[in-house]
Design a protein around this motif. Structure first.
Motif, PDB file in Angstrom:
ATOM      1  N   LEU A 150      76.291  65.162  12.155  1.00  0.00           N
ATOM      2  CA  LEU A 150      75.374  65.278  11.037  1.00  0.00           C
ATOM      3  C   LEU A 150      74.864  66.703  11.108  1.00  0.00           C
ATOM      4  CD1 LEU A 150      73.409  61.915  11.221  1.00  0.00           C
ATOM      5  CD2 LEU A 150      75.167  62.574   9.567  1.00  0.00           C
ATOM      6  N   ILE A 151      74.993  67.450  10.020  1.00  0.00           N
ATOM      7  CA  ILE A 151      74.595  68.853  10.024  1.00  0.00           C
ATOM      8  C   ILE A 151      73.512  69.080   8.970  1.00  0.00           C
ATOM      9  CG2 ILE A 151      76.848  69.592  10.848  1.00  0.00           C
ATOM     10  CD1 ILE A 151      77.418  70.672   8.012  1.00  0.00           C
ATOM     11  N   LYS A 152      72.735  70.129   9.213  1.00  0.00           N
ATOM     12  CA  LYS A 152      71.688  70.527   8.279  1.00  0.00           C
ATOM     13  C   LYS A 152      71.781  72.028   8.067  1.00  0.00           C
ATOM     14  CE  LYS A 152      67.530  67.778   8.166  1.00  0.00           C
ATOM     15  NZ  LYS A 152      66.166  67.627   8.603  1.00  0.00           N
ATOM     16  N   GLU A 153      71.475  72.441   6.855  1.00  0.00           N
ATOM     17  CA  GLU A 153      71.416  73.872   6.575  1.00  0.00           C
ATOM     18  C   GLU A 153      70.208  74.463   7.302  1.00  0.00           C
ATOM     19  OE1 GLU A 153      71.632  77.006   2.847  1.00  0.00           O
ATOM     20  OE2 GLU A 153      71.442  74.861   2.427  1.00  0.00           O
ATOM     21  N   THR A 154      70.328  75.709   7.705  1.00  0.00           N
ATOM     22  CA  THR A 154      69.195  76.405   8.326  1.00  0.00           C
ATOM     23  C   THR A 154      68.853  77.635   7.498  1.00  0.00           C
ATOM     24  OG1 THR A 154      70.586  77.756   9.782  1.00  0.00           O
ATOM     25  CG2 THR A 154      69.810  75.644  10.663  1.00  0.00           C
ATOM     26  N   VAL A 155      67.568  77.916   7.438  1.00  0.00           N
ATOM     27  CA  VAL A 155      67.069  79.136   6.807  1.00  0.00           C
ATOM     28  C   VAL A 155      66.170  79.805   7.835  1.00  0.00           C
ATOM     29  CG1 VAL A 155      65.691  80.095   4.926  1.00  0.00           C
ATOM     30  CG2 VAL A 155      67.214  78.155   4.491  1.00  0.00           C
ATOM     31  N   ASN A 156      66.505  81.035   8.193  1.00  0.00           N
ATOM     32  CA  ASN A 156      65.796  81.764   9.247  1.00  0.00           C
ATOM     33  C   ASN A 156      65.735  80.957  10.541  1.00  0.00           C
ATOM     34  OD1 ASN A 156      65.302  83.967   7.546  1.00  0.00           O
ATOM     35  ND2 ASN A 156      63.455  82.986   6.731  1.00  0.00           N
ATOM     36  N   GLY A 157      66.817  80.226  10.836  1.00  0.00           N
ATOM     37  CA  GLY A 157      66.915  79.453  12.066  1.00  0.00           C
ATOM     38  C   GLY A 157      66.245  78.090  12.030  1.00  0.00           C
ATOM     39  N   ASN A 158      65.594  77.746  10.937  1.00  0.00           N
ATOM     40  CA  ASN A 158      64.901  76.463  10.823  1.00  0.00           C
ATOM     41  C   ASN A 158      65.705  75.498   9.958  1.00  0.00           C
ATOM     42  OD1 ASN A 158      62.548  77.342  12.257  1.00  0.00           O
ATOM     43  ND2 ASN A 158      62.026  78.543  10.441  1.00  0.00           N
ATOM     44  N   PRO A 159      65.932  74.262  10.448  1.00  0.00           N
ATOM     45  CA  PRO A 159      66.662  73.275   9.640  1.00  0.00           C
ATOM     46  C   PRO A 159      65.878  72.910   8.376  1.00  0.00           C
ATOM     47  CG  PRO A 159      66.495  72.575  11.939  1.00  0.00           C
ATOM     48  CD  PRO A 159      65.617  73.764  11.775  1.00  0.00           C
ATOM     49  N   VAL A 160      66.605  72.826   7.264  1.00  0.00           N
ATOM     50  CA  VAL A 160      65.990  72.467   5.979  1.00  0.00           C
ATOM     51  C   VAL A 160      66.903  71.488   5.255  1.00  0.00           C
ATOM     52  CG1 VAL A 160      64.773  74.672   5.718  1.00  0.00           C
ATOM     53  CG2 VAL A 160      67.045  74.408   4.744  1.00  0.00           C
ATOM     54  N   GLY A 161      66.347  70.751   4.304  1.00  0.00           N
ATOM     55  CA  GLY A 161      67.151  69.883   3.456  1.00  0.00           C
ATOM     56  C   GLY A 161      67.570  68.602   4.140  1.00  0.00           C
ATOM     57  N   PHE A 162      68.617  68.010   3.586  1.00  0.00           N
ATOM     58  CA  PHE A 162      69.114  66.719   4.044  1.00  0.00           C
ATOM     59  C   PHE A 162      70.313  66.903   4.957  1.00  0.00           C
ATOM     60  CE2 PHE A 162      67.137  65.969  -0.093  1.00  0.00           C
ATOM     61  CZ  PHE A 162      66.208  64.997   0.262  1.00  0.00           C
ATOM     62  N   GLU A 163      70.549  65.910   5.824  1.00  0.00           N
ATOM     63  CA  GLU A 163      71.714  65.932   6.694  1.00  0.00           C
ATOM     64  C   GLU A 163      72.970  65.599   5.886  1.00  0.00           C
ATOM     65  OE1 GLU A 163      70.116  64.698  11.069  1.00  0.00           O
ATOM     66  OE2 GLU A 163      70.446  63.065   9.651  1.00  0.00           O
ATOM     67  N   MET A 164      74.072  66.237   6.268  1.00  0.00           N
ATOM     68  CA  MET A 164      75.375  65.977   5.664  1.00  0.00           C
ATOM     69  C   MET A 164      76.346  65.587   6.775  1.00  0.00           C
ATOM     70  SD  MET A 164      76.037  69.082   2.957  1.00  0.00           S
ATOM     71  CE  MET A 164      76.018  70.345   4.218  1.00  0.00           C
ATOM     72  N   PRO A 165      77.255  64.654   6.511  1.00  0.00           N
ATOM     73  CA  PRO A 165      78.255  64.314   7.526  1.00  0.00           C
ATOM     74  C   PRO A 165      79.384  65.359   7.573  1.00  0.00           C
ATOM     75  CG  PRO A 165      78.527  62.914   5.602  1.00  0.00           C
ATOM     76  CD  PRO A 165      77.316  63.768   5.351  1.00  0.00           C
ATOM     77  N   LEU A 166      79.792  65.671   8.789  1.00  0.00           N
ATOM     78  CA  LEU A 166      80.934  66.556   9.037  1.00  0.00           C
ATOM     79  C   LEU A 166      81.727  65.917  10.162  1.00  0.00           C
ATOM     80  CD1 LEU A 166      82.504  69.291   8.781  1.00  0.00           C
ATOM     81  CD2 LEU A 166      80.967  70.166  10.544  1.00  0.00           C
ATOM     82  N   ASN A 167      82.996  65.656   9.928  1.00  0.00           N
ATOM     83  CA  ASN A 167      83.831  65.126  11.003  1.00  0.00           C
ATOM     84  C   ASN A 167      85.227  65.700  10.885  1.00  0.00           C
ATOM     85  OD1 ASN A 167      85.479  63.219   9.321  1.00  0.00           O
ATOM     86  ND2 ASN A 167      83.461  62.343   8.975  1.00  0.00           N
ATOM     87  N   GLY A 168      85.985  65.564  11.957  1.00  0.00           N
ATOM     88  CA  GLY A 168      87.338  66.080  11.925  1.00  0.00           C
ATOM     89  C   GLY A 168      88.036  65.983  13.249  1.00  0.00           C
ATOM     90  N   THR A 169      89.274  66.398  13.209  1.00  0.00           N
ATOM     91  CA  THR A 169      90.121  66.462  14.400  1.00  0.00           C
ATOM     92  C   THR A 169      90.941  67.729  14.292  1.00  0.00           C
ATOM     93  OG1 THR A 169      90.287  64.061  14.536  1.00  0.00           O
ATOM     94  CG2 THR A 169      91.989  65.324  15.672  1.00  0.00           C
ATOM     95  N   PHE A 170      91.073  68.434  15.417  1.00  0.00           N
ATOM     96  CA  PHE A 170      91.899  69.629  15.415  1.00  0.00           C
ATOM     97  C   PHE A 170      92.640  69.737  16.740  1.00  0.00           C
ATOM     98  CE2 PHE A 170      87.733  70.929  16.920  1.00  0.00           C
ATOM     99  CZ  PHE A 170      87.995  71.751  18.011  1.00  0.00           C
ATOM    100  N   VAL A 171      93.714  70.521  16.701  1.00  0.00           N
ATOM    101  CA  VAL A 171      94.580  70.730  17.860  1.00  0.00           C
ATOM    102  C   VAL A 171      94.661  72.225  18.118  1.00  0.00           C
ATOM    103  CG1 VAL A 171      96.925  70.461  18.734  1.00  0.00           C
ATOM    104  CG2 VAL A 171      95.926  68.683  17.309  1.00  0.00           C
TER     105      VAL A 171
END
Length: 175
Positions: A150-171
């Motif tokens: 779950l990620i959040k945007e940051t402004v000047n290092g402070n989390p703001v707004g709503f959480e967004m899901p981010l998932n994945g797989t990499f090699v």
């Protein structure tokens, strides 16, 4: 002899100045076929996935860097300006099968870089909650990493707004 030298000179000049027909240029599409991420429900192919062993004294230290293309297929074909989502994850040692953010203190950061947006060309994000599962290549070779965040945007290092899901797989390949 003069005539032969003259003919040889003309033939050489003609050979050097003749046209060369090169194959048609095909613009490369960068896709490493090394995984994908899904950001807020949108699947994004990876253009790049790299792993660096950043501490020579700790062979299981890792810094992963991913670049995903946020453009649509039509935008890629039309050569729209770059619009990427980058992910950086850093581990002191991937000596366990599961890591948790924020509990394990994994250094992480994400950026949306949009060359076509004059107002907000760079937006920063941070994981507020995550499960990361690396499959280490202890002796080199292919290493797979799966994550759910779950990620959040940051402004000047402070989390703001709503959480967004981010998932994945990499090699990645470890030398």
């Amino acid at each position: 002899m003069k005539r032969f030298a003259l003919l040889l000179g003309i033939a050489t000049a003609a050979g050097l100045s003749s046209c060369y027909e090169s194959p048609d240029f095909i613009n490369p599409v960068y896709n490493c076929e090394c995984g994908a991420v899904t950001l807020n429900g949108q699947e994004l192919p990876l253009k790049m996935a790299e792993a660096v062993v950043w501490d020579s004294l700790q062979p299981l230290s890792r810094r992963y860097h991913l670049v995903a293309d946020m453009r649509t297929a039509d935008e890629v074909t039309a050569h729209a300006p770059a619009h990427d989502f980058t992910v950086t994850l850093e581990f002191d040692s991937i000596n366990r099968p599961v890591f948790y953010v924020p509990a394990d203190g994994i250094v992480n950061g994400m950026q949306e870089i949009n060359q076509g947006d004059d107002l907000f060309p760079v937006r920063n994000f941070i994981a507020t909650n995550a499960i990361i599962q690396p499959t280490p290549a202890f002796l080199g070779g292919t290493e797979t990493v799966t994550f759910e965040m779950l990620i959040k945007e940051t402004v000047n290092g402070n989390p703001v707004g709503f959480e967004m899901p981010l998932n994945g797989t990499f090699v990645v390949n470890i030398d």
